[in-house]
Design an enzyme around this catalytic site. Sequence first.
Site, PDB file in Angstrom:
ATOM      1  N   ARG A  31      53.827  69.469  36.973  1.00  9.63           N
ATOM      2  CA  ARG A  31      54.247  68.476  35.885  1.00  9.63           C
ATOM      3  C   ARG A  31      54.896  69.330  34.932  1.00  9.63           C
ATOM      4  O   ARG A  31      55.795  68.795  34.289  1.00  9.63           O
ATOM      5  CB  ARG A  31      52.920  67.547  35.196  1.00  9.63           C
ATOM      6  CG  ARG A  31      52.717  65.973  35.863  1.00  9.63           C
ATOM      7  CD  ARG A  31      51.942  65.337  35.449  1.00  9.63           C
ATOM      8  NE  ARG A  31      52.169  64.645  34.441  1.00  9.63           N
ATOM      9  CZ  ARG A  31      50.663  64.647  33.587  1.00  9.63           C
ATOM     10  NH1 ARG A  31      49.993  64.380  33.328  1.00  9.63           N
ATOM     11  NH2 ARG A  31      51.886  63.563  32.133  1.00  9.63           N
ATOM     12  N   GLN A  81      49.766  61.024  21.217  1.00 15.22           N
ATOM     13  CA  GLN A  81      49.424  60.538  23.016  1.00 15.22           C
ATOM     14  C   GLN A  81      49.847  61.404  24.056  1.00 15.22           C
ATOM     15  O   GLN A  81      49.160  61.785  25.253  1.00 15.22           O
ATOM     16  CB  GLN A  81      49.300  59.816  23.074  1.00 15.22           C
ATOM     17  CG  GLN A  81      48.473  58.225  22.731  1.00 15.22           C
ATOM     18  CD  GLN A  81      49.047  56.557  22.761  1.00 15.22           C
ATOM     19  OE1 GLN A  81      48.586  56.161  23.977  1.00 15.22           O
ATOM     20  NE2 GLN A  81      50.454  56.796  21.778  1.00 15.22           N
ATOM     21  N   ASN A  82      50.977  62.590  23.583  1.00 16.74           N
ATOM     22  CA  ASN A  82      51.599  62.925  24.423  1.00 16.74           C
ATOM     23  C   ASN A  82      50.895  64.070  24.468  1.00 16.74           C
ATOM     24  O   ASN A  82      50.422  65.142  23.822  1.00 16.74           O
ATOM     25  CB  ASN A  82      53.492  63.266  23.918  1.00 16.74           C
ATOM     26  CG  ASN A  82      53.784  61.293  23.553  1.00 16.74           C
ATOM     27  OD1 ASN A  82      53.136  61.004  24.625  1.00 16.74           O
ATOM     28  ND2 ASN A  82      54.839  61.885  23.245  1.00 16.74           N
ATOM     29  N   HIS A 112      45.174  63.296  23.407  1.00 13.01           N
ATOM     30  CA  HIS A 112      45.026  63.415  24.697  1.00 13.01           C
ATOM     31  C   HIS A 112      45.268  64.715  25.243  1.00 13.01           C
ATOM     32  O   HIS A 112      45.373  65.296  26.653  1.00 13.01           O
ATOM     33  CB  HIS A 112      46.351  62.407  25.815  1.00 13.01           C
ATOM     34  CG  HIS A 112      45.664  60.941  25.283  1.00 13.01           C
ATOM     35  ND1 HIS A 112      46.637  60.339  25.171  1.00 13.01           N
ATOM     36  CD2 HIS A 112      44.262  60.352  24.558  1.00 13.01           C
ATOM     37  CE1 HIS A 112      45.995  59.090  25.494  1.00 13.01           C
ATOM     38  NE2 HIS A 112      45.349  58.990  24.557  1.00 13.01           N
ATOM     39  N   CYS A 159      37.890  75.983  29.314  1.00 10.87           N
ATOM     40  CA  CYS A 159      36.807  76.806  30.087  1.00 10.87           C
ATOM     41  C   CYS A 159      36.160  75.684  29.992  1.00 10.87           C
ATOM     42  O   CYS A 159      35.510  75.002  29.623  1.00 10.87           O
ATOM     43  CB  CYS A 159      35.599  77.457  29.690  1.00 10.87           C
ATOM     44  SG  CYS A 159      34.719  78.220  30.401  1.00 10.87           S
ATOM     45  N   CYS A 210      37.719  82.321  32.976  1.00 11.49           N
ATOM     46  CA  CYS A 210      37.748  82.409  32.237  1.00 11.49           C
ATOM     47  C   CYS A 210      37.871  83.489  31.668  1.00 11.49           C
ATOM     48  O   CYS A 210      36.423  84.268  31.909  1.00 11.49           O
ATOM     49  CB  CYS A 210      36.905  81.283  30.987  1.00 11.49           C
ATOM     50  SG  CYS A 210      36.335  81.815  29.309  1.00 11.49           S
ATOM     51  N   CYS A 221      33.338  83.565  29.530  1.00 10.83           N
ATOM     52  CA  CYS A 221      32.280  83.558  29.920  1.00 10.83           C
ATOM     53  C   CYS A 221      32.249  83.798  31.942  1.00 10.83           C
ATOM     54  O   CYS A 221      31.445  83.281  32.166  1.00 10.83           O
ATOM     55  CB  CYS A 221      32.187  82.199  29.745  1.00 10.83           C
ATOM     56  SG  CYS A 221      32.434  80.976  30.500  1.00 10.83           S
ATOM     57  N   THR A 262      54.862  54.023  22.266  1.00 11.77           N
ATOM     58  CA  THR A 262      54.168  53.174  22.709  1.00 11.77           C
ATOM     59  C   THR A 262      54.230  52.735  23.077  1.00 11.77           C
ATOM     60  O   THR A 262      53.513  51.193  22.581  1.00 11.77           O
ATOM     61  CB  THR A 262      52.651  54.068  22.377  1.00 11.77           C
ATOM     62  OG1 THR A 262      51.338  54.218  22.590  1.00 11.77           O
ATOM     63  CG2 THR A 262      52.414  53.509  20.752  1.00 11.77           C
ATOM     64  N   ALA A 291      64.295  55.304  20.091  1.00 13.31           N
ATOM     65  CA  ALA A 291      63.474  56.419  19.010  1.00 13.31           C
ATOM     66  C   ALA A 291      64.274  57.919  18.480  1.00 13.31           C
ATOM     67  O   ALA A 291      64.578  57.915  17.047  1.00 13.31           O
ATOM     68  CB  ALA A 291      62.356  57.687  19.666  1.00 13.31           C
TER      69      ALA A 291
HETATM   70  N1  APR Z   1      62.343  55.489  22.400  1.00 15.31           N
HETATM   71  C1  APR Z   1      61.082  54.765  21.896  1.00 15.31           C
HETATM   72  N2  APR Z   1      60.257  54.310  22.397  1.00 15.31           N
HETATM   73  C2  APR Z   1      60.662  54.072  24.596  1.00 15.31           C
HETATM   74  C3  APR Z   1      61.834  54.674  24.959  1.00 15.31           C
HETATM   75  C4  APR Z   1      62.423  55.798  23.596  1.00 15.31           C
HETATM   76  N3  APR Z   1      63.873  56.269  24.192  1.00 15.31           N
HETATM   77  N4  APR Z   1      61.380  54.714  26.254  1.00 15.31           N
HETATM   78  C5  APR Z   1      60.238  54.140  26.357  1.00 15.31           C
HETATM   79  N5  APR Z   1      59.940  53.565  25.456  1.00 15.31           N
HETATM   80  C6  APR Z   1      58.899  53.208  25.250  1.00 15.31           C
HETATM   81  C7  APR Z   1      58.335  51.625  26.680  1.00 15.31           C
HETATM   82  O1  APR Z   1      58.925  50.594  25.922  1.00 15.31           O
HETATM   83  C8  APR Z   1      56.735  51.916  26.445  1.00 15.31           C
HETATM   84  O2  APR Z   1      56.632  50.509  25.421  1.00 15.31           O
HETATM   85  O3  APR Z   1      57.809  53.669  25.276  1.00 15.31           O
HETATM   86  C9  APR Z   1      56.395  53.028  25.550  1.00 15.31           C
HETATM   87  C10 APR Z   1      55.560  54.328  26.838  1.00 15.31           C
HETATM   88  O4  APR Z   1      54.496  53.406  27.271  1.00 15.31           O
HETATM   89  P1  APR Z   1      53.882  54.342  28.101  1.00 15.31           P
HETATM   90  O5  APR Z   1      54.261  55.020  28.937  1.00 15.31           O
HETATM   91  O6  APR Z   1      52.418  53.766  28.317  1.00 15.31           O
HETATM   92  O7  APR Z   1      53.276  55.270  27.697  1.00 15.31           O
HETATM   93  P2  APR Z   1      51.960  55.314  26.138  1.00 15.31           P
HETATM   94  O8  APR Z   1      51.970  54.094  25.586  1.00 15.31           O
HETATM   95  O9  APR Z   1      52.362  56.578  25.456  1.00 15.31           O
HETATM   96  O10 APR Z   1      50.740  55.479  27.452  1.00 15.31           O
HETATM   97  C11 APR Z   1      49.639  55.985  26.998  1.00 15.31           C
HETATM   98  O11 APR Z   1      48.541  56.297  29.042  1.00 15.31           O
HETATM   99  O12 APR Z   1      48.465  57.500  30.937  1.00 15.31           O
HETATM  100  C12 APR Z   1      48.194  56.975  29.685  1.00 15.31           C
HETATM  101  O13 APR Z   1      46.900  59.910  29.072  1.00 15.31           O
HETATM  102  C13 APR Z   1      48.809  58.619  29.020  1.00 15.31           C
HETATM  103  O14 APR Z   1      49.207  58.990  26.970  1.00 15.31           O
HETATM  104  C14 APR Z   1      49.031  58.136  27.916  1.00 15.31           C
HETATM  105  C15 APR Z   1      48.984  56.717  27.295  1.00 15.31           C
END
Ligand code: APR
Length: 247
Positions: free
Chosen positions: A76, A107-108, A125, A133, A154, A157, A195, A238
């Site tokens: 990744r 959350q990213n 997250h 560690c 680490c 330790c 999100t 966004a």
């Molecule tokens: N601008 C804004 N929103 C967007 C765009 C964009 N260009 N492209 C996609 N999206 C939206 C999608 O419609 C969706 O609702 O972003 C959202 C992404 O949702 P997820 O993939 O579920 O991501 P997220 O909400 O961050 O997931 C939360 O879940 O898998 C775990 O730990 C991981 O942090 C993550 C958490």
Amino acid sequence: MSAQHPLVTEQMRERVRRARRVFVLTGAGVSAESGVPTFRGGGGTAVWKGMPFSLISSAEMLERDLPAVWEWFDYRRSVLGSLQPNPAHLALARWQNLFETFTLATQNIDGLHRAAGSRDVLELHGNIWQARCAICGARRDLRAGDDNVRPPVCCECGGLMRPDVVLFGEMLPEGVFEHAAQRAGECDLCFVIGTSALVYPAAALPEIARRAGAYVIEINPELTPLSGECQAVIKGRAGEVLPLFDS
Ligand code: APR
């Protein structure tokens, strides 16, 4: 304020102009225009070597096969390494100086908010560019130095280090959510950007802001379970929408 745009109403602009304490929650969608696959937006690499994302990124897998987890996160990182912040990240970095208080919780784990110049980002997250560690909790920036030993050891330790990200089945980093919840409860304007609002406790933050009387604006090309709770919903990307708020 820039020219009128159908997606951004004068009422929203007025709310931003009058805001003093701003809280922002971002998800994978804010990084989509940088090329980072979302999890549920159909762009993601849901499977790794035959394992579902939710398994290879789990506490169970950490116990069972730490090297395999490192291999997945190294992959990744190889995908993320060349990606740059987009106009959404850059707009949020500019905003941090415009209000009495400005809190950015994400959350990213991609580190793109920091790369855009955002300070004090609440990384709910964790961060993929860091190792932690498993014994003493010491952290290390994986971009500092060229340590390719896997799992890293680490320096404090001698314990084995793990990716400093929240895996499925794990709690959020101590204090980070609590700090975000406190700020969400004090804000007068809350943005929810990119999100799906499906993963808790992060998805509770806009609800906390809403209940505390904040004006909540959602930015997402799709509606989410949260949309009905928001005073304003901007169905857009966004990176295209956030710069429209710039004065
Ligand atoms: N601008 C804004 N929103 C967007 C765009 C964009 N260009 N492209 C996609 N999206 C939206 C999608 O419609 C969706 O609702 O972003 C959202 C992404 O949702 P997820 O993939 O579920 O991501 P997220 O909400 O961050 O997931 C939360 O879940 O898998 C775990 O730990 C991981 O942090 C993550 C958490």
